[in-house]
Design an enzyme around this catalytic site. Structure first.
Site, PDB file in Angstrom:
ATOM      1  N   ILE A   1      -4.359   8.395   7.218  1.00  0.00           N
ATOM      2  CA  ILE A   1      -3.222   8.749   6.398  1.00  0.00           C
ATOM      3  C   ILE A   1      -2.290   7.492   6.186  1.00  0.00           C
ATOM      4  O   ILE A   1      -2.351   6.762   7.093  1.00  0.00           O
ATOM      5  CB  ILE A   1      -2.499  10.082   7.052  1.00  0.00           C
ATOM      6  CG1 ILE A   1      -1.342  10.317   5.942  1.00  0.00           C
ATOM      7  CG2 ILE A   1      -1.935   9.385   8.311  1.00  0.00           C
ATOM      8  CD1 ILE A   1      -2.079  11.307   4.784  1.00  0.00           C
ATOM      9  N   CYS A   2      -1.771   7.427   4.831  1.00  0.00           N
ATOM     10  CA  CYS A   2      -1.016   6.411   4.724  1.00  0.00           C
ATOM     11  C   CYS A   2      -1.617   5.021   5.092  1.00  0.00           C
ATOM     12  O   CYS A   2      -2.653   4.809   4.673  1.00  0.00           O
ATOM     13  CB  CYS A   2       0.378   6.471   5.818  1.00  0.00           C
ATOM     14  SG  CYS A   2       1.728   5.354   5.427  1.00  0.00           S
ATOM     15  N   THR A   3      -1.059   3.941   5.733  1.00  0.00           N
ATOM     16  CA  THR A   3      -1.818   2.607   6.075  1.00  0.00           C
ATOM     17  C   THR A   3      -2.656   2.693   7.119  1.00  0.00           C
ATOM     18  O   THR A   3      -3.451   1.589   7.076  1.00  0.00           O
ATOM     19  CB  THR A   3      -0.742   1.632   6.206  1.00  0.00           C
ATOM     20  OG1 THR A   3       0.097   1.749   7.535  1.00  0.00           O
ATOM     21  CG2 THR A   3       0.378   1.259   5.080  1.00  0.00           C
TER      22      THR A   3
ATOM     23  N   THR B   1      -3.968   5.090  -0.193  1.00  0.00           N
ATOM     24  CA  THR B   1      -2.969   4.563   0.777  1.00  0.00           C
ATOM     25  C   THR B   1      -1.392   4.824   0.608  1.00  0.00           C
ATOM     26  O   THR B   1      -1.323   5.179  -0.614  1.00  0.00           O
ATOM     27  CB  THR B   1      -2.975   3.168   1.501  1.00  0.00           C
ATOM     28  OG1 THR B   1      -2.368   3.078   2.755  1.00  0.00           O
ATOM     29  CG2 THR B   1      -2.852   2.102   0.509  1.00  0.00           C
TER      30      THR B   1
ATOM     31  N   ALA C   1      -2.293   9.644   1.053  1.00  0.00           N
ATOM     32  CA  ALA C   1      -1.376   8.558   0.492  1.00  0.00           C
ATOM     33  C   ALA C   1      -0.424   8.428   1.722  1.00  0.00           C
ATOM     34  O   ALA C   1      -0.482   8.381   2.887  1.00  0.00           O
ATOM     35  CB  ALA C   1      -0.837   8.974  -0.762  1.00  0.00           C
TER      36      ALA C   1
END
Length: 136
Positions: free
Chosen positions: A38-40, A58, A88
């Site tokens: 998730i995310c970065t 991301t 994202a």
């Protein structure tokens, strides 16, 4: 051996991807069936080589950082490429979690979880490789 490995994001991922000791440890997940971020956290998957030739997403602030690691960066809530699933920004983690529940169980189960969470935005029965929230 684990069936699933999950990489969360955060500012530290931007530097951890260059830490060879840490990345050597991340690469021990090479044979894990499901690789999730998730995310970065996608930057860690990418730096480990797990996104080679794959589509991924991301946090939008890190699209340029993810680009060298994958075939294509997709602007979406959730992107699945084989058994690799990326989400994202941090708010997409609920969508990602529900997507995984549905992917690993059933639409019936995810509807129960969604109801318990009181989260009306996830669109069950829509397990596409690129998940975009479309409800208003």
């Amino acid at each position: 051996m684990f069936d699933l490995v999950f990489f969360p994001g955060g500012l530290s991922t931007r530097t951890l991807r260059f830490d060879e000791d840490f990345m050597r440890w991340v690469r021990t997940a090479e044979n894990v069936t499901y690789k999730i971020s998730i995310c970065t956290g996608a930057l860690l998957l990418g730096a480990a080589g797990f996104l080679n030739g794959k589509r991924a997403t991301t946090n939008s602030s890190a699209y340029d950082l993810l680009t060298p690691y994958c075939a294509e960066v997709i602007s979406a809530r959730v992107v699945r490429d084989g058994n690799t699933v990326t989400g994202a920004g941090v708010t997409a983690s609920i969508d990602l979690g529900l997507y995984l529940v549905e992917m690993l169980t059933s639409t019936e189960i995810v509807l129960q979880v969604q109801q318990k969470l009181e989260y009306p935005y996830y669109e069950s029965g829509n397990l596409k490789d690129v998940y975009m929230h479309t409800k208003g």
